[in-house]
Write a protein that holds these residues in place. Sequence first.
Motif, PDB file in Angstrom:
ATOM      1  N   LYS A   1      -0.775   9.586 -11.359  1.00  0.00           N
ATOM      2  CA  LYS A   1       0.394  10.886 -10.814  1.00  0.00           C
ATOM      3  C   LYS A   1       1.363  10.554 -12.069  1.00  0.00           C
ATOM      4  CE  LYS A   1       3.523  11.441  -7.136  1.00  0.00           C
ATOM      5  NZ  LYS A   1       3.991  10.623  -5.792  1.00  0.00           N
TER       6      LYS A   1
ATOM      7  N   LYS B   1       0.927  -1.269  -0.167  1.00  0.00           N
ATOM      8  CA  LYS B   1      -0.022   0.040  -0.161  1.00  0.00           C
ATOM      9  C   LYS B   1       0.940   1.141  -0.094  1.00  0.00           C
ATOM     10  CE  LYS B   1      -3.929   2.121   2.200  1.00  0.00           C
ATOM     11  NZ  LYS B   1      -3.398   3.417   2.221  1.00  0.00           N
ATOM     12  N   LYS B   2       1.836   1.218   0.578  1.00  0.00           N
ATOM     13  CA  LYS B   2       2.821   2.450   0.828  1.00  0.00           C
ATOM     14  C   LYS B   2       3.279   2.878  -0.622  1.00  0.00           C
ATOM     15  CE  LYS B   2       5.176   3.592   4.266  1.00  0.00           C
ATOM     16  NZ  LYS B   2       6.200   3.676   5.307  1.00  0.00           N
TER      17      LYS B   2
ATOM     18  N   ASP C   1       0.504   3.911  -2.979  1.00  0.00           N
ATOM     19  CA  ASP C   1       0.136   5.405  -2.576  1.00  0.00           C
ATOM     20  C   ASP C   1       1.195   6.447  -2.938  1.00  0.00           C
ATOM     21  OD1 ASP C   1      -2.056   4.620  -1.308  1.00  0.00           O
ATOM     22  OD2 ASP C   1      -1.232   4.688   0.886  1.00  0.00           O
ATOM     23  N   PHE C   2       2.485   5.831  -2.890  1.00  0.00           N
ATOM     24  CA  PHE C   2       3.606   6.924  -3.426  1.00  0.00           C
ATOM     25  C   PHE C   2       3.408   6.978  -5.115  1.00  0.00           C
ATOM     26  CE2 PHE C   2       7.896   6.943  -5.115  1.00  0.00           C
ATOM     27  CZ  PHE C   2       8.428   8.279  -4.664  1.00  0.00           C
TER      28      PHE C   2
ATOM     29  N   GLY D   1       0.971   6.790  -6.685  1.00  0.00           N
ATOM     30  CA  GLY D   1      -0.560   7.250  -7.087  1.00  0.00           C
ATOM     31  C   GLY D   1      -1.565   6.176  -7.842  1.00  0.00           C
TER      32      GLY D   1
ATOM     33  N   GLU E   1      -4.540   3.542  -8.055  1.00  0.00           N
ATOM     34  CA  GLU E   1      -5.688   3.134  -7.771  1.00  0.00           C
ATOM     35  C   GLU E   1      -5.846   1.653  -8.390  1.00  0.00           C
ATOM     36  OE1 GLU E   1     -10.508   4.036  -8.313  1.00  0.00           O
ATOM     37  OE2 GLU E   1      -9.202   5.297  -9.023  1.00  0.00           O
TER      38      GLU E   1
END
Length: 336
Positions: free
Chosen positions: A277, A239-240, A243-244, A246, A248
């Motif tokens: 991202k 997840k980290k 998230d970094f 960007g 989904e």
Amino acid sequence: MAKAIFPIVVSASRSTDIPAFYADWFFERLKKGYSAWTNPFNGKKSYVAYEDTKFIVFWSKNPRPLLKHLDYLKERGIGCYVQYTLNNYEDEGLERGVPPLEERIETFKMFVDRLGKGAVIWRFDPLILTDKIDSDKLLRKIEYIGDQLKGYTEKLVFSFADILSYRKVKSNLERGHINYMDWTKEQMIEFAQKLVYMNKAKGWNYVIATCGEIVDLDGVEHNHCIDDRLMVRLGYKSKKLMDFLGVEIIDNRNPSFLFYDGDAIYLENNLYAIIKKNNKDKGQRIACGCMKSKDIGEYNTCPHLCEYCYANASKDIAIENWMFHKKNPFVESILG
């Protein structure tokens, strides 16, 4: 820790061959939690903390010393892939410090067995023209290795040696009495056409890509060596990391997926990833497609001693630094 950065993605390394010569040092520092790094442009020292690191891109011509450390990465939940430069300049003596070609091919296959073929990228890099190597000879060299790696990798990455633009490369070749020549655009186009044809005729089915080349070549992609899409494929359970980057992650049975018209990345079991991202590293060359990462290597430390090296100012300096490192192999920086 003063002036520390906490990278999610680490590059190890464009500046030296960490897997071949500094693998034990790197993994000791990974366990310690940090290493020191000196900026090659201003000489300032800073610290890299590994607390948040979730992915490492390794660059190497001989990554075999990494094999014993791969389990530790798995324990830490850190993903990786290897940019494996597997050239064949044995007859011309341009890479005197690397193991024999057959051993390097064997190492390539060992890494594929451990990491999967998508996680080991073949690089024939750079393609260099000399009075002893013409473009057809380069194609024969690629053909031999390409046949051995069929089924073991998804991609072949190459670049054309741009000697006149790199002072260190030019100086090192002249010091080694290598009679080189730069590629013309016409030569690049012709070479690419033959390589693309060979890829199809041989049934290799490699993705063919260039590294850092501005020229557009039919059938050849512009590579992203530090590649967020590949990281998603290999590390989407972190997840980290997602998230970094960007990202989904969406189930293709979700009605909203029906209205998505972008380039989704297939994962597994109806799951797709969408990168929302722009991760491009604006600090690299214009033609570089790499995403942002933290490189932890040091120049003038690679004892492969390749004649065309861009990372060493001279062989003597590289050997001197390597010997110094061996006296202090686990201190905070490669150079002690």
